[in-house]
Design a protein around this motif. Sequence first.
Motif, PDB file in Angstrom:
ATOM      1  N   ALA A  88     -16.756 -14.797 -17.643  1.00 14.99           N
ATOM      2  CA  ALA A  88     -15.436 -14.290 -17.253  1.00 14.99           C
ATOM      3  C   ALA A  88     -14.520 -15.404 -16.783  1.00 14.99           C
ATOM      4  O   ALA A  88     -13.379 -15.524 -17.244  1.00 14.99           O
ATOM      5  CB  ALA A  88     -15.593 -13.223 -16.170  1.00 14.99           C
ATOM      6  N   PHE A  89     -15.012 -16.255 -15.867  1.00 18.12           N
ATOM      7  CA  PHE A  89     -14.119 -17.239 -15.245  1.00 18.12           C
ATOM      8  C   PHE A  89     -14.013 -18.553 -16.008  1.00 18.12           C
ATOM      9  O   PHE A  89     -13.138 -19.363 -15.715  1.00 18.12           O
ATOM     10  CB  PHE A  89     -14.550 -17.490 -13.793  1.00 18.12           C
ATOM     11  CG  PHE A  89     -14.125 -16.395 -12.863  1.00 18.12           C
ATOM     12  CD1 PHE A  89     -12.862 -16.405 -12.290  1.00 18.12           C
ATOM     13  CD2 PHE A  89     -14.969 -15.330 -12.603  1.00 18.12           C
ATOM     14  CE1 PHE A  89     -12.459 -15.381 -11.444  1.00 18.12           C
ATOM     15  CE2 PHE A  89     -14.575 -14.294 -11.757  1.00 18.12           C
ATOM     16  CZ  PHE A  89     -13.314 -14.322 -11.180  1.00 18.12           C
ATOM     17  N   ILE A  90     -14.868 -18.756 -17.005  1.00 16.45           N
ATOM     18  CA  ILE A  90     -14.731 -19.958 -17.822  1.00 16.45           C
ATOM     19  C   ILE A  90     -13.977 -19.672 -19.110  1.00 16.45           C
ATOM     20  O   ILE A  90     -13.115 -20.449 -19.524  1.00 16.45           O
ATOM     21  CB  ILE A  90     -16.112 -20.570 -18.127  1.00 16.45           C
ATOM     22  CG1 ILE A  90     -16.634 -21.289 -16.878  1.00 16.45           C
ATOM     23  CG2 ILE A  90     -16.053 -21.537 -19.296  1.00 16.45           C
ATOM     24  CD1 ILE A  90     -17.944 -21.997 -17.056  1.00 16.45           C
TER      25      ILE A  90
ATOM     26  N   ALA B   1      -9.606 -17.891 -17.473  1.00 20.36           N
ATOM     27  CA  ALA B   1      -8.976 -19.186 -17.181  1.00 20.36           C
ATOM     28  C   ALA B   1      -7.516 -19.219 -17.619  1.00 20.36           C
ATOM     29  O   ALA B   1      -6.628 -19.618 -16.858  1.00 20.36           O
ATOM     30  CB  ALA B   1      -9.749 -20.317 -17.861  1.00 20.36           C
ATOM     31  N   LYS B   2      -7.266 -18.784 -18.844  1.00 23.54           N
ATOM     32  CA  LYS B   2      -5.891 -18.807 -19.353  1.00 23.54           C
ATOM     33  C   LYS B   2      -5.008 -17.776 -18.647  1.00 23.54           C
ATOM     34  O   LYS B   2      -3.878 -18.097 -18.253  1.00 23.54           O
ATOM     35  CB  LYS B   2      -5.887 -18.582 -20.865  1.00 23.54           C
ATOM     36  CG  LYS B   2      -4.598 -18.997 -21.537  1.00 23.54           C
ATOM     37  CD  LYS B   2      -4.736 -19.028 -23.045  1.00 23.54           C
ATOM     38  CE  LYS B   2      -3.454 -19.516 -23.709  1.00 23.54           C
ATOM     39  NZ  LYS B   2      -3.590 -19.617 -25.182  1.00 23.54           N
ATOM     40  N   PRO B   3      -5.462 -16.516 -18.470  1.00 24.50           N
ATOM     41  CA  PRO B   3      -4.647 -15.554 -17.723  1.00 24.50           C
ATOM     42  C   PRO B   3      -4.334 -15.996 -16.295  1.00 24.50           C
ATOM     43  O   PRO B   3      -3.229 -15.762 -15.801  1.00 24.50           O
ATOM     44  CB  PRO B   3      -5.515 -14.281 -17.726  1.00 24.50           C
ATOM     45  CG  PRO B   3      -6.344 -14.402 -18.947  1.00 24.50           C
ATOM     46  CD  PRO B   3      -6.633 -15.868 -19.080  1.00 24.50           C
ATOM     47  N   ILE B   4      -5.298 -16.626 -15.624  1.00 18.73           N
ATOM     48  CA  ILE B   4      -5.051 -17.128 -14.255  1.00 18.73           C
ATOM     49  C   ILE B   4      -3.959 -18.184 -14.290  1.00 18.73           C
ATOM     50  O   ILE B   4      -3.045 -18.183 -13.453  1.00 18.73           O
ATOM     51  CB  ILE B   4      -6.345 -17.691 -13.636  1.00 18.73           C
ATOM     52  CG1 ILE B   4      -7.321 -16.554 -13.314  1.00 18.73           C
ATOM     53  CG2 ILE B   4      -6.033 -18.469 -12.354  1.00 18.73           C
ATOM     54  CD1 ILE B   4      -8.697 -17.022 -12.883  1.00 18.73           C
ATOM     55  N   GLN B   5      -4.038 -19.107 -15.277  1.00 20.54           N
ATOM     56  CA  GLN B   5      -3.011 -20.145 -15.382  1.00 20.54           C
ATOM     57  C   GLN B   5      -1.643 -19.532 -15.664  1.00 20.54           C
ATOM     58  O   GLN B   5      -0.633 -19.948 -15.091  1.00 20.54           O
ATOM     59  CB  GLN B   5      -3.379 -21.148 -16.481  1.00 20.54           C
ATOM     60  CG  GLN B   5      -2.429 -22.339 -16.594  1.00 20.54           C
ATOM     61  CD  GLN B   5      -2.386 -23.192 -15.336  1.00 20.54           C
ATOM     62  OE1 GLN B   5      -3.405 -23.373 -14.671  1.00 20.54           O
ATOM     63  NE2 GLN B   5      -1.213 -23.727 -15.015  1.00 20.54           N
TER      64      GLN B   5
ATOM     65  N   GLY C   1     -11.760 -20.490 -10.196  1.00 22.90           N
ATOM     66  CA  GLY C   1     -12.921 -20.286 -11.058  1.00 22.90           C
ATOM     67  C   GLY C   1     -14.208 -20.772 -10.419  1.00 22.90           C
ATOM     68  O   GLY C   1     -15.226 -20.071 -10.425  1.00 22.90           O
ATOM     69  N   ALA C   2     -14.168 -21.983  -9.853  1.00 17.58           N
ATOM     70  CA  ALA C   2     -15.368 -22.549  -9.214  1.00 17.58           C
ATOM     71  C   ALA C   2     -15.789 -21.729  -8.010  1.00 17.58           C
ATOM     72  O   ALA C   2     -16.985 -21.520  -7.767  1.00 17.58           O
ATOM     73  CB  ALA C   2     -15.098 -24.002  -8.800  1.00 17.58           C
TER      74      ALA C   2
END
Length: 438
Positions: free
Chosen positions: A249-251, A255-259, A394-395
């Motif tokens: 999910a987070f990799i 990642a793109k939606p969060i950015q 993410g981390a």
Amino acid sequence: MSNLSITTKIFQQLSDSSGSVVPIAAKDTLSNCAITYIYDKKASKEDGKERAIEEFGTEVVWIGGIPLLKKLFDKTIYKFFKADPDFDVRNLKKNASGKLERLEFLAKNAKDAAQKETLENILKSKKLQNMYKGLYVSKFITATAATLAALSGLIIYKQKTTQKELEQKFKQKALIENSARKSGQFDKFFEKKNDVSFGNALTTKMADFMFNPVKNMSILDAGITTTRLAQARKGERLEIGFKEGFQIAFIYLLAKPIQKGLEAISNGVFKKPIKVEYQLLSNENFSKLMKAPDLKESIKTLLSKKDDELLDYIFNNDNALTKMLKISGEIPTIKKSDGIIDSLAHIELDDIRESTKNISQLLEVTSTKIDKDQFLKQVKNFKAASVVLNILIGAGAIGILQPMLNIVLRKKNNNGETINPAIKNMEQEMAQKFAFKG
């Protein structure tokens, strides 16, 4: 065009969540440190050690395996066939009428003599075209399969290591206990040692994966997840699935939606449009290029072009806009050249249009500012902050939230115990195996 600084290269790579493995490596390293620490302190030493072996070992093979093997393939197999590994086989795509329109254009318009010769030779020879296709597919399959095999072996090694160490530990414990029983010192032994703990720590879809390093790695992740679930020991399959879900999910998915969300906040709340690539924002000539009198008209002209017209436009115009697109990487250039377009590379026209729209948005806001240089510096800083924040989100989710939730589930399902149930089962088996038989 000046060389990029190390800082600029790092931030540019970190910002490319859909096409670069660098943000994946950053998230993975940070989360692996947190995961190993949490399981070592909250679960057991064996659990922490397993995490360290698997997480960091996997990262080295996972992140470095494919690029290393592809580079080796370039240096050996491509060299043997006297092929240029820099040639992107997507340039062999035919148009609706079956013509190699893109390849023909590149062969005709290439500015570099050596590249022009390579392209003309490929254009003339069907055999060469098939050879390049075969080489690239072989490179993709070989690198992916070999890396996946290495990762599978690492997972098996981790489990065998834990089993061997526990066996040695309980064998040693049994020898001491048996010796103590025989000498009548059993009770004294445990009075002195009661603080010892033994467990508290080539279709279009296919091409998309072949040419995108992140999507190529997602194949590995799917293989890793399948292998981990298949080789899961009794009692740990649920938490492995839970952990893999967070990782994917987070990799890959978020990642793109969060950015995009961070970019929307920056633009909406702070009035700082940050969609432009970091390496362009940090370029020493960026402010000057943004003030070019013909920039607005160039943007309008480029966005009006159809595909064949757009290729012609970028090859035959050296204005402020095309210079910015070369700096940001949408128009690939030959290394150590003065902005000469790399005709062997793949030129993604939709990316050029998207980047141009981002420059246009920034230009519109910048034009209203009195101190344009200061504003563009602020935009660069906001971009850098958004990149770092995306990595940390993410981390944090993978490395802190995920293991803590897994430990909560362990407590709930194992009568309050935090040790890995698989390791607990092994300890019980070893205790029975080496129990005193006197």
